[in-house]
Write a protein that holds these residues in place. Sequence first.
Motif, PDB file in Angstrom:
ATOM      1  N   THR A 191      55.537  51.346  19.892  1.00  0.00           N
ATOM      2  CA  THR A 191      55.578  51.752  21.114  1.00  0.00           C
ATOM      3  C   THR A 191      57.125  52.202  21.819  1.00  0.00           C
ATOM      4  O   THR A 191      57.174  52.928  22.524  1.00  0.00           O
ATOM      5  CB  THR A 191      55.078  50.545  21.943  1.00  0.00           C
ATOM      6  N   PHE A 212      52.776  42.462  11.853  1.00  0.00           N
ATOM      7  CA  PHE A 212      51.958  44.178  12.493  1.00  0.00           C
ATOM      8  C   PHE A 212      52.284  44.024  14.218  1.00  0.00           C
ATOM      9  O   PHE A 212      52.544  45.377  14.906  1.00  0.00           O
ATOM     10  CB  PHE A 212      50.578  43.952  12.849  1.00  0.00           C
ATOM     11  N   ARG A 213      53.015  42.546  14.705  1.00  0.00           N
ATOM     12  CA  ARG A 213      53.272  42.734  16.135  1.00  0.00           C
ATOM     13  C   ARG A 213      55.004  43.634  15.880  1.00  0.00           C
ATOM     14  O   ARG A 213      54.746  44.302  16.898  1.00  0.00           O
ATOM     15  CB  ARG A 213      53.711  41.254  16.403  1.00  0.00           C
ATOM     16  N   ARG A 214      55.611  43.336  14.703  1.00  0.00           N
ATOM     17  CA  ARG A 214      57.001  44.095  14.884  1.00  0.00           C
ATOM     18  C   ARG A 214      56.600  45.607  14.630  1.00  0.00           C
ATOM     19  O   ARG A 214      57.103  46.431  15.423  1.00  0.00           O
ATOM     20  CB  ARG A 214      57.509  44.282  13.548  1.00  0.00           C
ATOM     21  N   THR A 215      55.965  46.225  14.342  1.00  0.00           N
ATOM     22  CA  THR A 215      55.423  47.049  13.827  1.00  0.00           C
ATOM     23  C   THR A 215      54.193  48.950  15.345  1.00  0.00           C
ATOM     24  O   THR A 215      55.208  49.370  15.061  1.00  0.00           O
ATOM     25  CB  THR A 215      54.253  47.561  12.797  1.00  0.00           C
ATOM     26  N   PHE A 216      54.307  46.947  15.835  1.00  0.00           N
ATOM     27  CA  PHE A 216      53.084  47.751  17.164  1.00  0.00           C
ATOM     28  C   PHE A 216      54.374  47.361  17.991  1.00  0.00           C
ATOM     29  O   PHE A 216      54.521  48.984  18.697  1.00  0.00           O
ATOM     30  CB  PHE A 216      52.354  46.914  17.810  1.00  0.00           C
ATOM     31  N   TRP A 217      55.081  46.841  18.237  1.00  0.00           N
ATOM     32  CA  TRP A 217      56.285  46.943  18.903  1.00  0.00           C
ATOM     33  C   TRP A 217      57.498  48.325  18.836  1.00  0.00           C
ATOM     34  O   TRP A 217      57.938  49.006  19.723  1.00  0.00           O
ATOM     35  CB  TRP A 217      57.104  45.801  19.513  1.00  0.00           C
TER      36      TRP A 217
END
Length: 128
Positions: free
Chosen positions: A10, A2-7
């Motif tokens: 963004t 989820f972190r990678r998808t968020f960044w």
Amino acid sequence: MFRRTFWFSTGVAAGVWATTKVNRKLRQLTPESLAATAANKAVEAGHRLKDRAVGFALDVRDNMAQREAELGDALGLNASADPELPAPGRPPALEQGVPPSRRPTAENRTKPKYAEPTTYSYNRNEDH
């Protein structure tokens, strides 16, 4: 994950935003856009100047009429000699020394003494 998808999302959003901003600024800096902006500002300045000039002219006219009335009162031009008679009127300044037969009317107006301007062709290749 989820972190990678968020960044990633963004970064995509920031890239789209930056691209849009740059393209908008580039469109503002084209010669046509700069000329249109300058023309609009010149028209606005002309309207402001015209409004101020009209206001100034109206102020001058009002003050001139007031001062003329003051001078007329001081010189006794506005007061009538006999209270039953109205004050004498002044003839218009342009017609004071002109006899009635010579005053400009629709019948006796003369045409200007100059001829109509002739038109010339400005083709540079015409003389060669």
